[in-house]
Design an enzyme around this catalytic site. Structure first.
Site, short mmCIF file in Angstrom:
data_model
loop_
_atom_site.label_atom_id
_atom_site.label_comp_id
_atom_site.label_asym_id
_atom_site.label_seq_id
_atom_site.Cartn_x
_atom_site.Cartn_y
_atom_site.Cartn_z
N GLU A 17 0.83 -1.21 0.00
CA GLU A 17 0.00 0.00 0.00
C GLU A 17 0.86 1.26 0.00
O GLU A 17 0.71 2.13 0.85
CB GLU A 17 -0.93 -0.03 1.21
CG GLU A 17 -1.81 -1.28 1.26
CD GLU A 17 -2.59 -1.40 2.57
OE1 GLU A 17 -2.54 -0.46 3.39
OE2 GLU A 17 -3.24 -2.43 2.77
N PHE A 19 0.80 3.85 -1.81
CA PHE A 19 0.17 5.11 -2.18
C PHE A 19 -1.16 5.34 -1.47
O PHE A 19 -1.96 6.16 -1.90
CB PHE A 19 -0.02 5.16 -3.69
CG PHE A 19 1.24 4.78 -4.44
CD1 PHE A 19 2.38 5.57 -4.33
CD2 PHE A 19 1.29 3.62 -5.21
CE1 PHE A 19 3.56 5.22 -4.98
CE2 PHE A 19 2.46 3.27 -5.87
CZ PHE A 19 3.59 4.06 -5.76
#
Length: 292
Positions: free
Chosen positions: A43, A45
């Site tokens: 994850e 971003f």
């Protein structure tokens, strides 16, 4: 093979796992990571532009429409402490963070992978537009320039009631995953005991449905057909789904590739099933015809 520019590994092939919360995306990404051939999809971003960290539990709700829910969740968060952004993360130097993420998420065969929720896509796009040469570009152009050879995988969950129940439990307990075979994680379960709220679950169910529809609209406008998988398919046959993703990406997997048992276990329990039944009862009552 990958190549290096500016000290970071640059992928030759990239893919994004496009998802919504509690859709099985974490399991899918971990299983793809285990192959050693499909990057390290994490994850990278999932951060709000204003904070640099993922959405806090109370930020899933509108403070004007759901003041009681927001207050309840904010009170619980007081005991956990606020998360801090990555030391590399800053809107003014986001190109450096992007370079780090590309290096971190790329395997030696030149494949980069990441997970992206629709709820973070707008903020991510604005951060990309802050990089030199990216201002004013459309969303598809931004993503294709950020990720070489970009392809998409979309994961959804057919049972939106169970998905919303799982999300409502997670935002209350802040227990987002459970490792298979793990025991007590040290939390005081009495302090984190989740409570049922049809209003919260119904709102989350509508949000999840809308976010899935937004991904569909994005791909329709792009004229691109992503590989679509479901939570239910992943739960039934994890290896088959992983193989289909590798095929979609054009990654040749060895014939003896062994995925092995998942590292995550299902978090649904008797409470979850009770809540699902209660939600279905509420929905049935709402749809019942008016008495004459």
């Amino acid at each position: 093979m990958s190549y290096r520019l500016g000290g970071a590994m640059k992928p030759m092939l990239s893919y994004l796992v496009c998802a919504t919360p509690r859709s099985g995306s974490t399991l899918l990404c971990q299983e793809l990571d285990k192959t050693g051939l499909a990057g390290h999809p994490q994850e990278y971003f999932e951060a709000l532009r204003r904070s640099g960290v993922p959405r806090r539990p109370h930020e899933y709700f509108d403070p004007e429409r759901h003041p009681d829910i927001v207050e309840r969740l904010a009170f619980r968060e007081m005991f956990e402490g606020a998360p801090k952004p990555s030391p590399l993360w800053h809107p003014d130097t986001y190109d450096q963070y992007l370079e780090w993420a590309l290096d971190e998420g790329t395997t030696p065969n030149g494949v980069f992978g990441a997970k992206l929720m629709w709820g973070y896509l707008g903020d991510f796009a604005e951060l990309l537009r802050g990089i030199d040469g990216m201002a004013g570009r459309s969303l598809p152009d931004l993503l294709s320039r950020a990720f070489p050879g970009l392809r998409y995988v979309q994961i959804t969950r057919r049972d939106k009631v169970r998905q919303a129940v799982s999300l409502w439990k997670a935002v209350q307990t802040q227990a987002w995953q459970r490792d298979a075979g793990a025991g007590d994680d040290g939390h005081d379960e009495r302090a984190l005991e989740p409570v049922f709220s049809f209003r919260a679950i119904n709102y989350l169910m509508r949000e999840l449905t809308a976010h899935d529809a937004s991904w569909d609209a994005y791909f329709l406008g792009l004229g691109y057909e992503p590989l679509k998988v479901t939570y239910e398919e992943l739960a039934e046959s994890t290896e088959d789904v992983v193989q289909s993703v590798l095929e979609h990406l054009g990654i040749a997997a060895p014939e003896n590739l062994q995925i092995g048992p998942p590292r995550l276990s299902v978090q649904a329990d008797e409470v979850s099933e009770l809540w699902v039944a209660r939600v279905l009862e509420h929905l049935e009552a709402l749809e019942a015809p008016e008495p004459v």
